[in-house]
Design a protein around this motif. Structure first.
Motif, PDB file in Angstrom:
ATOM      1  N   LEU A  68     -12.369  -1.775   9.538  1.00 26.04           N
ATOM      2  CA  LEU A  68     -13.146  -2.419   8.632  1.00 26.04           C
ATOM      3  C   LEU A  68     -12.634  -2.266   7.277  1.00 26.04           C
ATOM      4  CD1 LEU A  68     -16.693  -1.438  10.024  1.00 26.04           C
ATOM      5  CD2 LEU A  68     -15.640  -3.678   9.971  1.00 26.04           C
ATOM      6  N   ILE A  69     -12.134  -1.256   7.052  1.00 28.30           N
ATOM      7  CA  ILE A  69     -11.246  -1.284   5.638  1.00 28.30           C
ATOM      8  C   ILE A  69     -10.167  -2.145   5.674  1.00 28.30           C
ATOM      9  CG2 ILE A  69     -10.017   0.367   4.166  1.00 28.30           C
ATOM     10  CD1 ILE A  69     -11.887   2.711   5.037  1.00 28.30           C
ATOM     11  N   LEU A  70      -9.245  -2.157   6.758  1.00 28.60           N
ATOM     12  CA  LEU A  70      -8.142  -3.132   6.848  1.00 28.60           C
ATOM     13  C   LEU A  70      -8.682  -4.515   6.305  1.00 28.60           C
ATOM     14  CD1 LEU A  70      -6.096  -1.611   9.795  1.00 28.60           C
ATOM     15  CD2 LEU A  70      -5.454  -1.327   7.137  1.00 28.60           C
ATOM     16  N   LEU A 107       0.287 -10.041  -2.542  1.00 25.91           N
ATOM     17  CA  LEU A 107      -1.094  -9.095  -2.414  1.00 25.91           C
ATOM     18  C   LEU A 107      -1.133  -8.259  -1.078  1.00 25.91           C
ATOM     19  CD1 LEU A 107      -3.568 -10.513  -4.970  1.00 25.91           C
ATOM     20  CD2 LEU A 107      -2.143  -8.063  -5.100  1.00 25.91           C
ATOM     21  N   LEU A 108      -1.320  -9.383  -0.024  1.00 24.98           N
ATOM     22  CA  LEU A 108      -1.489  -8.965   1.359  1.00 24.98           C
ATOM     23  C   LEU A 108      -0.299  -8.294   1.882  1.00 24.98           C
ATOM     24  CD1 LEU A 108      -3.012 -12.558   2.453  1.00 24.98           C
ATOM     25  CD2 LEU A 108      -4.270 -10.190   2.554  1.00 24.98           C
ATOM     26  N   ILE A 109       0.774  -8.495   1.716  1.00 18.55           N
ATOM     27  CA  ILE A 109       1.861  -7.934   2.234  1.00 18.55           C
ATOM     28  C   ILE A 109       1.680  -6.351   1.561  1.00 18.55           C
ATOM     29  CG2 ILE A 109       4.578  -7.294   1.963  1.00 18.55           C
ATOM     30  CD1 ILE A 109       4.497 -10.606   1.955  1.00 18.55           C
ATOM     31  N   ILE A 110       1.657  -6.371   0.138  1.00 17.50           N
ATOM     32  CA  ILE A 110       1.672  -4.811  -0.429  1.00 17.50           C
ATOM     33  C   ILE A 110       0.302  -3.961   0.353  1.00 17.50           C
ATOM     34  CG2 ILE A 110       1.193  -3.674  -2.719  1.00 17.50           C
ATOM     35  CD1 ILE A 110       2.883  -6.144  -3.886  1.00 17.50           C
ATOM     36  N   ILE A 111      -0.580  -4.588   0.277  1.00 15.23           N
ATOM     37  CA  ILE A 111      -1.948  -4.012   0.692  1.00 15.23           C
ATOM     38  C   ILE A 111      -1.554  -3.528   2.109  1.00 15.23           C
ATOM     39  CG2 ILE A 111      -4.373  -4.275   1.359  1.00 15.23           C
ATOM     40  CD1 ILE A 111      -4.707  -5.967  -1.347  1.00 15.23           C
ATOM     41  N   GLY A 112      -1.217  -4.368   3.091  1.00 18.89           N
ATOM     42  CA  GLY A 112      -0.969  -4.055   4.345  1.00 18.89           C
ATOM     43  C   GLY A 112      -0.074  -2.674   4.591  1.00 18.89           C
ATOM     44  N   VAL A 113       1.139  -2.789   4.055  1.00 17.47           N
ATOM     45  CA  VAL A 113       1.909  -1.803   4.053  1.00 17.47           C
ATOM     46  C   VAL A 113       1.355  -0.467   3.528  1.00 17.47           C
ATOM     47  CG1 VAL A 113       4.250  -0.821   3.242  1.00 17.47           C
ATOM     48  CG2 VAL A 113       4.093  -3.009   4.145  1.00 17.47           C
ATOM     49  N   SER A 114       0.875  -0.592   2.391  1.00 11.10           N
ATOM     50  CA  SER A 114       0.099   0.666   1.863  1.00 11.10           C
ATOM     51  C   SER A 114      -0.797   1.405   2.497  1.00 11.10           C
ATOM     52  CB  SER A 114      -0.525   0.385   0.361  1.00 11.10           C
ATOM     53  OG  SER A 114       0.426  -0.179  -0.493  1.00 11.10           O
ATOM     54  N   GLY A 116      -1.420   0.886   5.702  1.00 13.80           N
ATOM     55  CA  GLY A 116      -0.720   1.704   7.046  1.00 13.80           C
ATOM     56  C   GLY A 116      -0.066   2.999   6.847  1.00 13.80           C
ATOM     57  N   ILE A 117       0.597   2.985   5.937  1.00 13.99           N
ATOM     58  CA  ILE A 117       1.189   4.403   5.470  1.00 13.99           C
ATOM     59  C   ILE A 117      -0.019   5.460   5.320  1.00 13.99           C
ATOM     60  CG2 ILE A 117       2.562   5.468   3.850  1.00 13.99           C
ATOM     61  CD1 ILE A 117       4.024   3.136   3.667  1.00 13.99           C
ATOM     62  N   LEU A 118      -1.018   4.925   4.240  1.00 19.29           N
ATOM     63  CA  LEU A 118      -1.995   6.230   3.823  1.00 19.29           C
ATOM     64  C   LEU A 118      -2.723   6.456   5.058  1.00 19.29           C
ATOM     65  CD1 LEU A 118      -2.838   4.622   0.443  1.00 19.29           C
ATOM     66  CD2 LEU A 118      -1.743   6.867   0.978  1.00 19.29           C
ATOM     67  N   GLY A 119      -3.066   5.412   6.006  1.00 18.86           N
ATOM     68  CA  GLY A 119      -4.059   5.586   7.182  1.00 18.86           C
ATOM     69  C   GLY A 119      -3.525   6.585   8.063  1.00 18.86           C
ATOM     70  N   ASN A 120      -2.375   6.674   8.417  1.00 13.12           N
ATOM     71  CA  ASN A 120      -1.388   7.588   9.102  1.00 13.12           C
ATOM     72  C   ASN A 120      -1.123   9.046   8.796  1.00 13.12           C
ATOM     73  OD1 ASN A 120      -0.815   6.745  11.945  1.00 13.12           O
ATOM     74  ND2 ASN A 120       0.287   5.148  11.127  1.00 13.12           N
ATOM     75  N   LEU A 121      -1.071   9.107   7.296  1.00  7.84           N
ATOM     76  CA  LEU A 121      -0.943  10.381   6.475  1.00  7.84           C
ATOM     77  C   LEU A 121      -2.253  10.987   6.602  1.00  7.84           C
ATOM     78  CD1 LEU A 121       1.090   9.381   3.484  1.00  7.84           C
ATOM     79  CD2 LEU A 121       1.905  10.559   5.401  1.00  7.84           C
ATOM     80  N   PHE A 122      -3.275  10.490   6.705  1.00  3.54           N
ATOM     81  CA  PHE A 122      -4.793  11.093   6.592  1.00  3.54           C
ATOM     82  C   PHE A 122      -5.517  10.867   7.820  1.00  3.54           C
ATOM     83  CE2 PHE A 122      -3.304  10.571   2.221  1.00  3.54           C
ATOM     84  CZ  PHE A 122      -3.201  11.750   1.749  1.00  3.54           C
ATOM     85  N   LEU A 123      -4.799  10.593   9.093  1.00  7.03           N
ATOM     86  CA  LEU A 123      -5.845  10.078   9.965  1.00  7.03           C
ATOM     87  C   LEU A 123      -6.514  11.143  10.653  1.00  7.03           C
ATOM     88  CD1 LEU A 123      -6.221   7.734  11.878  1.00  7.03           C
ATOM     89  CD2 LEU A 123      -4.260   8.526  13.525  1.00  7.03           C
ATOM     90  N   LEU A 149      -0.011   0.894  12.325  1.00  4.02           N
ATOM     91  CA  LEU A 149       1.346   0.458  12.259  1.00  4.02           C
ATOM     92  C   LEU A 149       1.396  -1.188  12.110  1.00  4.02           C
ATOM     93  CD1 LEU A 149       3.248   2.561  14.943  1.00  4.02           C
ATOM     94  CD2 LEU A 149       3.267   2.820  12.486  1.00  4.02           C
ATOM     95  N   GLY A 150       0.286  -1.682  12.610  1.00  3.50           N
ATOM     96  CA  GLY A 150       0.071  -3.026  12.638  1.00  3.50           C
ATOM     97  C   GLY A 150      -0.558  -3.828  11.371  1.00  3.50           C
ATOM     98  N   ALA A 151      -1.048  -2.884  10.372  1.00  2.73           N
ATOM     99  CA  ALA A 151      -1.749  -3.444   9.319  1.00  2.73           C
ATOM    100  C   ALA A 151      -1.234  -4.400   8.538  1.00  2.73           C
ATOM    101  CB  ALA A 151      -1.983  -2.098   8.393  1.00  2.73           C
ATOM    102  N   PRO A 152       0.092  -4.405   8.141  1.00  2.00           N
ATOM    103  CA  PRO A 152       0.600  -5.533   7.472  1.00  2.00           C
ATOM    104  C   PRO A 152       0.602  -6.815   8.188  1.00  2.00           C
ATOM    105  CG  PRO A 152       2.117  -3.970   7.501  1.00  2.00           C
ATOM    106  CD  PRO A 152       1.144  -3.374   8.382  1.00  2.00           C
ATOM    107  N   PHE A 153       0.603  -6.841   9.787  1.00  6.28           N
ATOM    108  CA  PHE A 153       0.602  -8.176  10.394  1.00  6.28           C
ATOM    109  C   PHE A 153      -0.828  -8.628  10.313  1.00  6.28           C
ATOM    110  CE2 PHE A 153       3.811  -5.648  12.896  1.00  6.28           C
ATOM    111  CZ  PHE A 153       4.773  -5.823  12.179  1.00  6.28           C
ATOM    112  N   GLN A 154      -1.776  -7.489  10.596  1.00  2.00           N
ATOM    113  CA  GLN A 154      -3.347  -8.263  10.445  1.00  2.00           C
ATOM    114  C   GLN A 154      -3.657  -8.733   8.969  1.00  2.00           C
ATOM    115  OE1 GLN A 154      -6.205  -4.945  10.688  1.00  2.00           O
ATOM    116  NE2 GLN A 154      -8.002  -6.383  10.572  1.00  2.00           N
ATOM    117  N   ALA A 155      -3.311  -8.179   8.146  1.00  3.02           N
ATOM    118  CA  ALA A 155      -3.382  -8.545   6.758  1.00  3.02           C
ATOM    119  C   ALA A 155      -2.819 -10.056   6.390  1.00  3.02           C
ATOM    120  CB  ALA A 155      -2.746  -7.695   5.300  1.00  3.02           C
TER     121      ALA A 155
END
Length: 454
Positions: A68-70, A107-114, A116-123, A149-155
């Motif tokens: 839902l956050i994504l 903006l969508l590209i930047i947010i999706g990549v960010s 995805g990385i943060l989510g996996n770090l603190f999963l 890992l697919g967060a940028p594609f979803q965004a």
């Protein structure tokens, strides 16, 4: 016929065609697309429930706050940017519409990549905070590591699809959702049953589908099919546009973030008062609610560019008609969903779990849960569509108030008060209480706004 003439005619029909038929033309593809798109999660849960077990459904559902956050950030940019683009097209200011759409993509590209990385770090700590137990966190970790890992594609796919619809091309927007969802339904059984990959297989199927959808959307914008021109020089972020995009998208963003918080709070209460089976029950109930509400969100998406364009063109009677017709359509859908749930709850639950659901003890928990939680559905459609009306007409403060009224003002306090008093029954009762209160607030605000819309 040249591109400019075709695109001009596509935009002008938003202000000229009869509202009823126009709303159907825009909403039906969006409804089909949203229904099929909902199957991303629903098909995952059906195959996981039948191919793994009922506890795994709960494990996958525990990742819902993160998903839902994504989606919230995709809506922040996609809906916020599209609201501005629709109004600018109504004002015949295409150059600025191009700049806003281009900034939105970056903006969508930047947010999706960010994310995805943060989510996996603190999963793991996030999933624990969302109510995961020792028995289901393994399923949730396996699923969400892949999904992130697919967060940028979803965004990109979800966010930029708003602009395809907003410029008057709902059929292409529908195809974006259909391609991804149909592919997901094909890949799910392949990875789960053939390759024996369990919940990881379901997640891999999902991100492959999201990647294909994102490529389809980018192809549309960069092959001359779009009214909008996403130019390289416009991709550089401009603070003025970013602020406006975030301002207009903040209402749906807030609603999704609040939904994430509420889902986490639900999961915690379910674990305390009902255990793993209650969490799994909520996974099934949430899927059913999605199937009912996704058509309403499709009506939202269909009505928003019509209301936005006509508001920009100062054709306020068409704005009012669009809101009326959209509210009636949404109410018909939610009422139908309510009746099906009340009369056939057992059949719905067993669709997800098969006979294992009855054997595991899920059925006695899930049936009263689904009947109680969705009890106020007949009035929910109006509330959702009205929020979109304020958003489409450039009134983000009112839209934000309505978005948050259900989740923050009522539902969170209800989830803090009722479960300690009534146990699991209190968890189920919090939802309909919030639906009723939010709809009452919505009716008051809409009445005053329509009265002054001249």
């Amino acid at each position: 016929m040249d591109k400019n003439k075709t695109n001009s005619q596509r935009a002008l029909r938003l202000g000229n065609e009869p509202v009823g038929s126009l709303l159907l033309k825009f909403s039906i593809p969006a409804i089909v697309g949203m229904m099929v798109n909902a199957l991303y999660n629903i098909v995952d849960r059906i195959f996981i429930g039948r191919g793994v077990n009922s506890i795994a459904i709960g494990g996958v559902y525990l990742g819902m706050p993160m998903m839902l956050i994504l989606m919230a950030f995709s809506m922040l940019v996609g809906i916020g940017g599209n609201t501005l683009v629709s109004i600018r097209l109504g004002e015949n200011n295409k150059d600025e519409a191009d700049k806003i759409a281009s900034n939105s993509l970056m903006l969508l590209i930047i947010i999706g990549v960010s994310l995805g990385i943060l989510g996996n770090l603190f999963l793991e700590p996030l999933l624990r905070a969302f109510g995961a137990s020792d028995s289901n966190i393994g399923y949730s970790m396996d699923y969400m590591r892949v999904i992130l890992l697919g967060a940028p594609f979803q965004a990109i796919g979800f966010g930029m699809n708003n602009f395809i619809r907003g410029e008057g091309n709902p059929k292409i927007a529908m195809m974006t959702m259909l391609i991804g969802a149909i592919l997901n339904m094909i890949l799910d059984p392949l990875f789960i049953f053939v390759f024996k990959m369990g919940v990881q297989g379901a997640a891999i199927a999902t991100i492959i589908s999201q990647f294909i959808s994102a490529m389809w959307v980018l192809r549309y914008f960069f092959t001359g099919s779009s009214i909008l021109d996403l130019k390289k020089e416009y991709l550089k972020l401009k603070l003025e546009y970013v602020k406006k995009i975030f301002g207009n998208g903040f209402a749906p963003f807030s609603m999704q973030i609040a939904a994430s918080m509420v889902t986490a709070l639900y999961n915690t209460n379910l674990q305390i008062h009902g255990g793993d089976l209650a969490t799994s029950s909520m996974g099934v109930i949430n899927s059913v609610a999605m199937m009912v509400l996704m058509p309403v969100f499709g009506i939202n998406q269909g009505s928003q560019p019509i209301m936005g364009y006509n508001f920009g063109a100062r054709q306020y009677d068409r704005v009012k008609k669009t809101l009326l017709y959209a509210s009636l359509m949404a109410t018909a859908i939610t009422t139908s969903g309510f009746l099906i749930v009340q009369f056939f709850p057992e059949a719905i639950i067993l669709l997800f779990t098969g006979s294992e659901g009855a054997q595991s003890g899920l059925l006695p928990i899930a049936v009263p849960g689904i009947k109680t939680l969705l009890f106020m559905f007949p009035i929910v459609g109006f509330q959702i569509v009205s929020t979109s009306y304020f958003q489409a007409t450039g009134k983000p403060k009112q839209a934000m108030l309505l978005s948050l009224s259900r989740q923050v003002l009522v539902l969170i306090p209800a989830l803090l008060i009722l479960p300690p008093l009534l146990g699991l029954r209190g968890v189920w009762m919090a939802g309909p209480l919030a639906d009723f209160t939010a709809s009452l607030i919505t009716a008051i605000l809409v009445f005053h706004s329509i009265k002054n819309l001249n």
